[in-house]
Write an enzyme that holds these catalytic residues in place. Structure first.
Site, PDB file in Angstrom:
ATOM      1  CB  SER A 280      -9.116  -2.049 -15.841  1.00 48.84           C
ATOM      2  OG  SER A 280      -8.674  -3.286 -16.339  1.00 48.84           O
TER       3      SER A 280
ATOM      4  CB  SER B 256      -8.433  -6.302 -18.141  1.00 49.04           C
ATOM      5  OG  SER B 256      -7.166  -6.356 -17.525  1.00 49.04           O
TER       6      SER B 256
ATOM      7  CE  LYS C 281      -2.942  -7.798  -9.245  1.00 47.15           C
ATOM      8  NZ  LYS C 281      -1.700  -7.611  -9.998  1.00 47.15           N
TER       9      LYS C 281
ATOM     10  CG  ASP D   1       0.265 -10.016 -12.125  1.00 52.19           C
ATOM     11  OD1 ASP D   1      -0.257  -9.661 -13.199  1.00 52.19           O
ATOM     12  OD2 ASP D   1      -0.163  -9.657 -11.017  1.00 52.19           O
TER      13      ASP D   1
ATOM     14  N   GLY E 247       6.366  -5.256  -3.682  1.00 52.28           N
ATOM     15  CA  GLY E 247       4.913  -5.364  -3.605  1.00 52.28           C
ATOM     16  C   GLY E 247       4.433  -6.601  -4.361  1.00 52.28           C
TER      17      GLY E 247
ATOM     18  CD  GLU F 117      12.010  -2.272   7.764  1.00 56.50           C
ATOM     19  OE1 GLU F 117      11.158  -1.661   7.084  1.00 56.50           O
ATOM     20  OE2 GLU F 117      13.088  -1.742   8.142  1.00 56.50           O
ATOM     21  NE  ARG F 118       5.511  -4.423   1.356  1.00 57.92           N
ATOM     22  CZ  ARG F 118       4.722  -3.957   0.388  1.00 57.92           C
ATOM     23  NH1 ARG F 118       4.823  -2.713  -0.013  1.00 57.92           N
ATOM     24  NH2 ARG F 118       3.835  -4.729  -0.182  1.00 57.92           N
TER      25      ARG F 118
ATOM     26  N   GLY G  61       6.139  -1.996 -20.236  1.00 55.57           N
ATOM     27  CA  GLY G  61       5.241  -2.859 -19.460  1.00 55.57           C
ATOM     28  C   GLY G  61       4.064  -3.438 -20.230  1.00 55.57           C
TER      29      GLY G  61
HETATM   30  P1  NAP Z   1       2.078  -2.618  -4.742  1.00 55.51           P
HETATM   31  O1  NAP Z   1       1.850  -4.018  -4.274  1.00 55.51           O
HETATM   32  O2  NAP Z   1       1.282  -1.512  -4.174  1.00 55.51           O
HETATM   33  O3  NAP Z   1       3.655  -2.286  -4.533  1.00 55.51           O
HETATM   34  C1  NAP Z   1       4.161  -1.001  -4.794  1.00 55.51           C
HETATM   35  C2  NAP Z   1       5.687  -1.018  -4.718  1.00 55.51           C
HETATM   36  O4  NAP Z   1       6.150   0.263  -5.171  1.00 55.51           O
HETATM   37  C3  NAP Z   1       6.240  -1.217  -3.302  1.00 55.51           C
HETATM   38  O5  NAP Z   1       7.446  -1.932  -3.385  1.00 55.51           O
HETATM   39  C4  NAP Z   1       6.484   0.239  -2.846  1.00 55.51           C
HETATM   40  O6  NAP Z   1       7.494   0.361  -1.856  1.00 55.51           O
HETATM   41  C5  NAP Z   1       6.967   0.853  -4.155  1.00 55.51           C
HETATM   42  N1  NAP Z   1       6.799   2.297  -4.187  1.00 55.51           N
HETATM   43  C6  NAP Z   1       5.646   2.996  -4.328  1.00 55.51           C
HETATM   44  N2  NAP Z   1       5.887   4.315  -4.347  1.00 55.51           N
HETATM   45  C7  NAP Z   1       7.226   4.475  -4.194  1.00 55.51           C
HETATM   46  C8  NAP Z   1       8.077   5.605  -4.138  1.00 55.51           C
HETATM   47  N3  NAP Z   1       7.599   6.856  -4.241  1.00 55.51           N
HETATM   48  N4  NAP Z   1       9.405   5.387  -4.002  1.00 55.51           N
HETATM   49  C9  NAP Z   1       9.896   4.136  -3.904  1.00 55.51           C
HETATM   50  N5  NAP Z   1       9.137   3.021  -3.962  1.00 55.51           N
HETATM   51  C10 NAP Z   1       7.799   3.189  -4.107  1.00 55.51           C
HETATM   52  O7  NAP Z   1       1.861  -2.513  -6.328  1.00 55.51           O
HETATM   53  P2  NAP Z   1       2.076  -3.654  -7.441  1.00 55.51           P
HETATM   54  O8  NAP Z   1       0.817  -4.370  -7.679  1.00 55.51           O
HETATM   55  O9  NAP Z   1       3.289  -4.441  -7.112  1.00 55.51           O
HETATM   56  O10 NAP Z   1       2.327  -2.737  -8.759  1.00 55.51           O
HETATM   57  C11 NAP Z   1       3.510  -1.959  -8.922  1.00 55.51           C
HETATM   58  C12 NAP Z   1       3.501  -1.318 -10.300  1.00 55.51           C
HETATM   59  O11 NAP Z   1       3.535  -2.324 -11.304  1.00 55.51           O
HETATM   60  C13 NAP Z   1       2.263  -0.477 -10.617  1.00 55.51           C
HETATM   61  O12 NAP Z   1       2.674   0.658 -11.346  1.00 55.51           O
HETATM   62  C14 NAP Z   1       1.420  -1.377 -11.494  1.00 55.51           C
HETATM   63  O13 NAP Z   1       0.610  -0.652 -12.396  1.00 55.51           O
HETATM   64  C15 NAP Z   1       2.506  -2.117 -12.258  1.00 55.51           C
HETATM   65  N6  NAP Z   1       2.068  -3.459 -12.719  1.00 55.51           N
HETATM   66  C16 NAP Z   1       2.214  -3.754 -14.033  1.00 55.51           C
HETATM   67  C17 NAP Z   1       1.845  -5.000 -14.495  1.00 55.51           C
HETATM   68  C18 NAP Z   1       1.990  -5.337 -15.950  1.00 55.51           C
HETATM   69  O14 NAP Z   1       1.384  -6.334 -16.378  1.00 55.51           O
HETATM   70  N7  NAP Z   1       2.751  -4.605 -16.736  1.00 55.51           N
HETATM   71  C19 NAP Z   1       1.331  -5.992 -13.613  1.00 55.51           C
HETATM   72  C20 NAP Z   1       1.218  -5.655 -12.252  1.00 55.51           C
HETATM   73  C21 NAP Z   1       1.589  -4.381 -11.820  1.00 55.51           C
HETATM   74  P3  NAP Z   1       7.139   0.229  -0.290  1.00 55.51           P
HETATM   75  O15 NAP Z   1       7.110  -1.248   0.003  1.00 55.51           O
HETATM   76  O16 NAP Z   1       8.267   0.927   0.384  1.00 55.51           O
HETATM   77  O17 NAP Z   1       5.812   0.901  -0.076  1.00 55.51           O
END
Ligand code: NAP
Length: 275
Positions: free
Chosen positions: A15, A17, A66, A101, A127, A152-153, A238
């Site tokens: 992290s 943070s 979360k 976020d 997600g 679906e999601r 990001g």
């Molecule tokens: P999450 O809740 O686990 O959601 C992951 C998402 O990515 C889902 O929509 C998932 O699709 C998709 N995914 C994962 N692997 C994939 C693949 N191989 N092909 C296609 N889709 C794929 O995670 P999250 O918290 O939303 O975070 C997502 C990303 O954002 C991470 O990299 C995280 O580090 C980044 N992030 C950045 C910030 C920032 O402040 N810059 C803040 C939060 C998160 P499915 O639904 O099909 O599984």
């Protein structure tokens, strides 16, 4: 007495943070420290109660806690609608949950684009991050399309918004990129160690598209490299979103204006140097 803040999640060792908030405390001369705590889902309730008892002033909450953390706090209305929190404030005695976020991404997009009303925004992912970002864009009056591997999601998320539709990641994605003003990658695709992965390539983009990748490790993702190759003029990584969501948490906890330039510099330095 020194105030203690922290982040809970699992894994937590990478992290950014702690460096970001500790740099802000130092810059403002606050007697405070920010630590990382590894907490599993099963320990979450005890961790939040324990933090309150120990007098911890505030916590950030990250993957995979979360959504579950909502049930251990009084959540603010927006966090409830998003269905996830990333910030807990203990100053009132009761743990109060917020989601910053979406606020962080909104600030980035407003700085980059200005008015968001009526813009066609294509969000990759459904997600936690996609939920928070799409909530704020929808509230601003943007027309949101959610594209997700699990259709679906995407449909579920779009149905909770006022003006949104959903698609999969197949052939129709190309058509939607062409019609979009803003493309946001809110999936984990392109994140370390899969640095050569992207869901959208240069040949699908147009130069007036704004391309925003919320992945920050690496900072220069394959999606952003493809955007450069396509001659895209506005490209956003990001890091700013990470800093702005942290800054929003900082404001909630301290009621002070955080030094965002200092926070951004320390985060970029760590990302360039390596963890
Ligand atoms: P999450 O809740 O686990 O959601 C992951 C998402 O990515 C889902 O929509 C998932 O699709 C998709 N995914 C994962 N692997 C994939 C693949 N191989 N092909 C296609 N889709 C794929 O995670 P999250 O918290 O939303 O975070 C997502 C990303 O954002 C991470 O990299 C995280 O580090 C980044 N992030 C950045 C910030 C920032 O402040 N810059 C803040 C939060 C998160 P499915 O639904 O099909 O599984």
């Amino acid at each position: 007495m020194k105030k203690i803040y922290g982040i809970i999640g699992d894994p937590i060792e990478h992290s950014l943070s702690p460096v970001m908030h500790n740099a802000a405390f130092e810059k403002l001369g606050l007697d405070a420290v920010y630590l990382a705590f590894r907490v599993s889902k099963g320990e979450l309730g005890d961790a939040i109660k324990g933090a309150k008892s120990l007098g911890i002033a505030g916590l950030n909450v990250t993957i995979p806690l979360k959504e579950k953390a909502l049930s251990f706090v009084d959540a603010e209305v927006v966090a409830k609608k998003i269905g996830a929190i990333n910030t807990i404030d203990f100053s009132s005695g009761t743990p109060v949950g917020y989601n910053t976020d979406g606020l962080g991404s909104l600030r980035v997009l407003k700085e980059t684009v200005g008015e968001l009303k009526g813009k066609n925004v294509l969000i990759l992912g459904a997600g936690g991050a996609a939920k928070a970002i799409s909530f704020y864009l929808d509230a601003e009056g943007a027309r949101v399309t959610i594209a997700n591997r699990t259709k679906e999601r995407a449909a579920q998320l779009a149905s909770n918004l006022r003006n949104a539709n959903s698609i999969g990641l197949d052939a129709e994605l190309k058509e939607h990129v062409k019609d979009s003003d803003i493309l946001i990658n809110a999936t984990a695709v392109g994140m370390h160690p899969h640095e050569d992965a992207t869901l959208v390539n240069a040949d699908m983009m147009h130069p007036d598209l704004v391309v925003f990748d919320i992945v920050y490790n690496p900072v220069d993702t394959k999606l952003l490299r493809e955007a450069k190759r396509a001659g895209v003029k506005k490209i956003v990584d990001g890091v700013k979103m990470l800093v702005y969501q942290g800054a929003a948490s900082f404001r909630i906890w301290t009621k002070m204006e955080p030094p965002v330039e200092v926070m951004e510099k320390v985060v970029r330095d760590v990302l360039i140097r390596g963890y």
